[in-house]
Motif scaffolding. Sequence first.
Motif, PDB file in Angstrom:
ATOM      1  N   GLU A 146       0.980  -1.560  -0.156  1.00 45.16           N
ATOM      2  CA  GLU A 146      -0.076   0.519  -0.719  1.00 45.16           C
ATOM      3  C   GLU A 146       0.848   1.345   0.047  1.00 45.16           C
ATOM      4  O   GLU A 146       2.369   0.872   0.373  1.00 45.16           O
ATOM      5  N   LEU A 148       0.195   5.951   0.147  1.00 45.67           N
ATOM      6  CA  LEU A 148      -1.004   6.439   0.684  1.00 45.67           C
ATOM      7  C   LEU A 148      -0.276   7.723   0.320  1.00 45.67           C
ATOM      8  O   LEU A 148       1.258   8.489   0.763  1.00 45.67           O
ATOM      9  N   PRO A 154      -4.089   7.049  -2.980  1.00 44.27           N
ATOM     10  CA  PRO A 154      -3.720   5.887  -2.781  1.00 44.27           C
ATOM     11  C   PRO A 154      -3.715   4.641  -3.320  1.00 44.27           C
ATOM     12  O   PRO A 154      -4.184   4.935  -4.598  1.00 44.27           O
TER      13      PRO A 154
END
Length: 162
Positions: A146, A148, A154
């Motif tokens: 991930e 962000l 994102p």
Amino acid sequence: MSELTHLNAAGEAHMVDVGSKQVTERSATASAQIRMLPQTLTLIVSGGHKKGDVFATARIAGIMAAKKTSDLIPLCHPLALTKISVELTPDTDNSCVHITATCKLAGKTGVEMEALTAVSVAALTLYDMCKAVDKAMVISEVKLMEKLGGKSGPWQAEDAAI
């Protein structure tokens, strides 16, 4: 797919100028795993390894590696990281250790490489500390999970089409 940003018009490698980018909160999480013999994992988890706390050493190595990423990876910007976490989770069912690292900062460029470097070096440290008892360990599944922040927003691994 966008163009490669580390190549100029002549195809030469260069460091991207991030000077005009906005400072934003950014974070990235990466993961890896290292498979080993069941008895190796038992030795680590029980604290019976003669070299000491294998997980603590690997965690510190991962943190140190994230801080040194720009020294290791050409064209990476040196970053003022505000957080680095490295978690090591034993998985006795699969005889492996899952490694996760999250890096954060307020800055003009992302921290994906720092998180990836952290999990890679933590896995290498586990291997180094245990190679005397298990040379067949396998490091795998090093990946970004991930990210962000930043202009692109994102991103999560399940969003990727590989």
